[in-house]
Design a protein around this motif. Structure first.
Motif, PDB file in Angstrom:
ATOM      1  N   ASP A  60      47.839  40.020  68.372  1.00  0.00           N
ATOM      2  CA  ASP A  60      46.924  40.200  69.497  1.00  0.00           C
ATOM      3  C   ASP A  60      45.481  39.923  69.068  1.00  0.00           C
ATOM      4  OD1 ASP A  60      48.970  40.837  71.179  1.00  0.00           O
ATOM      5  OD2 ASP A  60      48.472  42.969  71.343  1.00  0.00           O
ATOM      6  N   PHE A  61      44.665  39.493  70.027  1.00  0.00           N
ATOM      7  CA  PHE A  61      43.254  39.211  69.793  1.00  0.00           C
ATOM      8  C   PHE A  61      42.406  40.352  70.346  1.00  0.00           C
ATOM      9  CE2 PHE A  61      45.142  35.041  69.528  1.00  0.00           C
ATOM     10  CZ  PHE A  61      44.396  34.402  68.544  1.00  0.00           C
ATOM     11  N   TYR A  62      41.354  40.712  69.617  1.00  0.00           N
ATOM     12  CA  TYR A  62      40.456  41.789  70.013  1.00  0.00           C
ATOM     13  C   TYR A  62      39.009  41.372  69.785  1.00  0.00           C
ATOM     14  CZ  TYR A  62      44.542  44.825  69.878  1.00  0.00           C
ATOM     15  OH  TYR A  62      45.768  45.387  70.110  1.00  0.00           O
ATOM     16  N   LYS A  63      38.135  41.787  70.691  1.00  0.00           N
ATOM     17  CA  LYS A  63      36.698  41.706  70.444  1.00  0.00           C
ATOM     18  C   LYS A  63      36.380  42.889  69.535  1.00  0.00           C
ATOM     19  CE  LYS A  63      35.763  40.020  75.080  1.00  0.00           C
ATOM     20  NZ  LYS A  63      35.132  40.349  76.369  1.00  0.00           N
ATOM     21  N   PHE A  64      35.455  42.692  68.592  1.00  0.00           N
ATOM     22  CA  PHE A  64      35.098  43.806  67.726  1.00  0.00           C
ATOM     23  C   PHE A  64      33.595  43.922  67.576  1.00  0.00           C
ATOM     24  CE2 PHE A  64      35.029  40.384  64.621  1.00  0.00           C
ATOM     25  CZ  PHE A  64      33.982  40.725  63.774  1.00  0.00           C
ATOM     26  N   LYS A  65      33.188  45.142  67.222  1.00  0.00           N
ATOM     27  CA  LYS A  65      31.800  45.424  66.870  1.00  0.00           C
ATOM     28  C   LYS A  65      31.835  46.450  65.757  1.00  0.00           C
ATOM     29  CE  LYS A  65      27.365  47.037  68.663  1.00  0.00           C
ATOM     30  NZ  LYS A  65      26.626  47.505  69.864  1.00  0.00           N
ATOM     31  N   ILE A  66      31.009  46.232  64.737  1.00  0.00           N
ATOM     32  CA  ILE A  66      30.929  47.185  63.633  1.00  0.00           C
ATOM     33  C   ILE A  66      29.556  47.090  62.988  1.00  0.00           C
ATOM     34  CG2 ILE A  66      31.962  45.572  61.957  1.00  0.00           C
ATOM     35  CD1 ILE A  66      33.323  48.133  60.728  1.00  0.00           C
ATOM     36  N   LEU A  67      28.992  48.235  62.666  1.00  0.00           N
ATOM     37  CA  LEU A  67      27.751  48.337  61.913  1.00  0.00           C
ATOM     38  C   LEU A  67      28.140  48.772  60.511  1.00  0.00           C
ATOM     39  CD1 LEU A  67      24.587  48.318  62.110  1.00  0.00           C
ATOM     40  CD2 LEU A  67      24.776  50.801  62.398  1.00  0.00           C
TER      41      LEU A  67
ATOM     42  N   LYS B  64      41.137  42.818  55.861  1.00  0.00           N
ATOM     43  CA  LYS B  64      42.134  41.853  55.387  1.00  0.00           C
ATOM     44  C   LYS B  64      43.419  41.843  56.215  1.00  0.00           C
ATOM     45  CE  LYS B  64      43.724  44.960  51.786  1.00  0.00           C
ATOM     46  NZ  LYS B  64      43.702  45.236  50.376  1.00  0.00           N
ATOM     47  N   GLY B  65      43.590  42.787  57.132  1.00  0.00           N
ATOM     48  CA  GLY B  65      44.751  42.788  58.021  1.00  0.00           C
ATOM     49  C   GLY B  65      44.519  42.011  59.301  1.00  0.00           C
ATOM     50  N   ALA B  66      43.462  41.154  59.306  1.00  0.00           N
ATOM     51  CA  ALA B  66      43.148  40.393  60.514  1.00  0.00           C
ATOM     52  C   ALA B  66      42.454  39.089  60.143  1.00  0.00           C
ATOM     53  CB  ALA B  66      42.239  41.201  61.437  1.00  0.00           C
ATOM     54  N   ASN B  67      42.598  38.107  61.015  1.00  0.00           N
ATOM     55  CA  ASN B  67      41.803  36.889  60.921  1.00  0.00           C
ATOM     56  C   ASN B  67      40.515  37.164  61.680  1.00  0.00           C
ATOM     57  OD1 ASN B  67      43.878  35.454  59.581  1.00  0.00           O
ATOM     58  ND2 ASN B  67      44.882  35.107  61.540  1.00  0.00           N
ATOM     59  N   VAL B  68      39.381  37.096  60.991  1.00  0.00           N
ATOM     60  CA  VAL B  68      38.110  37.514  61.564  1.00  0.00           C
ATOM     61  C   VAL B  68      37.230  36.303  61.849  1.00  0.00           C
ATOM     62  CG1 VAL B  68      36.031  38.889  61.161  1.00  0.00           C
ATOM     63  CG2 VAL B  68      38.233  39.696  60.301  1.00  0.00           C
ATOM     64  N   ASN B  69      36.684  36.251  63.058  1.00  0.00           N
ATOM     65  CA  ASN B  69      35.729  35.214  63.440  1.00  0.00           C
ATOM     66  C   ASN B  69      34.458  35.919  63.914  1.00  0.00           C
ATOM     67  OD1 ASN B  69      34.430  32.876  64.209  1.00  0.00           O
ATOM     68  ND2 ASN B  69      35.519  32.715  66.149  1.00  0.00           N
ATOM     69  N   VAL B  70      33.398  35.883  63.091  1.00  0.00           N
ATOM     70  CA  VAL B  70      32.137  36.533  63.427  1.00  0.00           C
ATOM     71  C   VAL B  70      31.353  35.610  64.344  1.00  0.00           C
ATOM     72  CG1 VAL B  70      29.943  37.378  62.511  1.00  0.00           C
ATOM     73  CG2 VAL B  70      32.079  37.825  61.263  1.00  0.00           C
ATOM     74  N   THR B  71      30.943  36.127  65.504  1.00  0.00           N
ATOM     75  CA  THR B  71      30.166  35.324  66.454  1.00  0.00           C
ATOM     76  C   THR B  71      28.706  35.737  66.490  1.00  0.00           C
ATOM     77  OG1 THR B  71      30.766  36.801  68.264  1.00  0.00           O
ATOM     78  CG2 THR B  71      32.160  34.853  67.929  1.00  0.00           C
ATOM     79  N   SER B  72      28.383  36.925  65.960  1.00  0.00           N
ATOM     80  CA  SER B  72      27.010  37.412  65.981  1.00  0.00           C
ATOM     81  C   SER B  72      26.801  38.396  64.848  1.00  0.00           C
ATOM     82  CB  SER B  72      26.748  38.108  67.324  1.00  0.00           C
ATOM     83  OG  SER B  72      25.546  38.809  67.312  1.00  0.00           O
ATOM     84  N   MET B  73      25.638  38.305  64.190  1.00  0.00           N
ATOM     85  CA  MET B  73      25.255  39.297  63.187  1.00  0.00           C
ATOM     86  C   MET B  73      23.774  39.592  63.333  1.00  0.00           C
ATOM     87  SD  MET B  73      26.345  37.167  59.685  1.00  0.00           S
ATOM     88  CE  MET B  73      25.691  38.355  58.627  1.00  0.00           C
ATOM     89  N   ASP B  74      23.430  40.847  63.056  1.00  0.00           N
ATOM     90  CA  ASP B  74      22.047  41.271  63.181  1.00  0.00           C
ATOM     91  C   ASP B  74      21.757  42.295  62.089  1.00  0.00           C
ATOM     92  OD1 ASP B  74      19.492  41.523  64.262  1.00  0.00           O
ATOM     93  OD2 ASP B  74      20.106  43.056  65.701  1.00  0.00           O
ATOM     94  N   ASN B  75      20.621  42.154  61.413  1.00  0.00           N
ATOM     95  CA  ASN B  75      20.206  43.123  60.402  1.00  0.00           C
ATOM     96  C   ASN B  75      19.424  44.243  61.067  1.00  0.00           C
ATOM     97  OD1 ASN B  75      21.122  42.072  57.844  1.00  0.00           O
ATOM     98  ND2 ASN B  75      19.760  40.360  58.244  1.00  0.00           N
ATOM     99  N   ILE B  76      19.706  45.477  60.647  1.00  0.00           N
ATOM    100  CA  ILE B  76      19.051  46.647  61.212  1.00  0.00           C
ATOM    101  C   ILE B  76      18.581  47.530  60.063  1.00  0.00           C
ATOM    102  CG2 ILE B  76      19.397  48.721  62.612  1.00  0.00           C
ATOM    103  CD1 ILE B  76      21.677  47.092  64.016  1.00  0.00           C
TER     104      ILE B  76
ATOM    105  N   GLN C   6      42.023  38.496  65.144  1.00  0.00           N
ATOM    106  CA  GLN C   6      43.446  38.477  65.478  1.00  0.00           C
ATOM    107  C   GLN C   6      44.147  39.318  64.426  1.00  0.00           C
ATOM    108  OE1 GLN C   6      45.596  34.787  65.047  1.00  0.00           O
ATOM    109  NE2 GLN C   6      47.196  35.457  66.463  1.00  0.00           N
ATOM    110  N   ILE C   7      44.884  40.313  64.868  1.00  0.00           N
ATOM    111  CA  ILE C   7      45.543  41.223  63.941  1.00  0.00           C
ATOM    112  C   ILE C   7      46.751  40.550  63.304  1.00  0.00           C
ATOM    113  CG2 ILE C   7      46.854  43.373  63.779  1.00  0.00           C
ATOM    114  CD1 ILE C   7      44.938  44.570  65.774  1.00  0.00           C
ATOM    115  N   THR C   8      46.827  40.619  61.976  1.00  0.00           N
ATOM    116  CA  THR C   8      47.991  40.135  61.234  1.00  0.00           C
ATOM    117  C   THR C   8      48.761  41.292  60.610  1.00  0.00           C
ATOM    118  OG1 THR C   8      46.637  39.786  59.247  1.00  0.00           O
ATOM    119  CG2 THR C   8      46.942  37.900  60.735  1.00  0.00           C
ATOM    120  N   ASN C   9      48.084  42.447  60.437  1.00  0.00           N
ATOM    121  CA  ASN C   9      48.735  43.643  59.924  1.00  0.00           C
ATOM    122  C   ASN C   9      48.160  44.839  60.686  1.00  0.00           C
ATOM    123  OD1 ASN C   9      49.357  46.016  58.435  1.00  0.00           O
ATOM    124  ND2 ASN C   9      49.740  44.775  56.612  1.00  0.00           N
TER     125      ASN C   9
END
Length: 181
Positions: free
Chosen positions: A79-86, A117-129, A149-152
């Motif tokens: 499955d594909f997911y949008k993600f956000k993490i600081l 590592k349990g997902a294929n990650v595609n970063v679309t935006s990054m911001d320094n805070i 996209q989750i692989t594990n």
């Protein structure tokens, strides 16, 4: 688990940490079972925080729970997911005795991909805070957004529950996922 929006009255990460702890009953054996991320911050010191916890928070003198709901994520492989993490990307040098911040953007993305590592990650935006604390020096966090996209599913679930990286006590490490349509 619970997901909550909480209002705090401080921009200082150490005082935010204390305010978040005030939402939960105190116990000598209590371990941190919550993660949070500052979502909105004003110049007047008002802060809105997204809080994920294993127990339901209760408003205190230092923090007001604006809303809360049960949270039981069901993750599926492929499955594909949008993600956000600081996060606070770091690396150990001198055989693990010294920790330094990672400043190069490509190295920061590589760090995130290793942690997820349990997902294929595609970063679309990054911001320094810049995150300030009166207890220690200021730290430079990175906010990543994108699609994964989750692989594990089990590995990603653990990252969701436990958070990733350092400085979790100061608002880093909370992984938010929303199913991509």
């Amino acid at each position: 688990m619970y997901i909550s929006m909480v209002a705090l009255n401080t921009n200082d990460s150490y005082l935010q940490h204390q305010a978040i702890w005030s939402l939960f009953p105190s116990s000598l054996e209590r371990k941190r079972d919550h993660l949070f991320r500052v979502e909105n911050q004003s110049d007047t010191g008002k802060v809105t925080v997204l809080l994920q916890s294993s127990t339901q928070p209760n408003s205190s003198q230092n923090a007001e729970v604006l809303q809360t709901k049960s949270f039981n994520p069901q993750l599926e492989n492929e499955d594909f997911y949008k993600f956000k993490i600081l996060v606070y990307p770091t690396k150990c040098i001198s055989q693990g005795k010294r920790v330094i911040e990672i400043h190069d953007k490509d190295d920061q993305v590589a760090w995130l991909q290793r942690k997820l590592k349990g997902a294929n990650v595609n970063v679309t935006s990054m911001d320094n805070i810049l995150v300030k604390s009166r207890k220690c020096f200021s730290s430079r966090y990175v906010c990543f957004e994108g699609i994964l996209q989750i692989t594990n599913a089990e590995q990603i679930y653990q990252a969701l529950v436990m958070g990733i990286g350092r400085q979790k006590h100061a608002g880093a490490g909370l992984l938010s996922l929303a199913k991509a349509s």
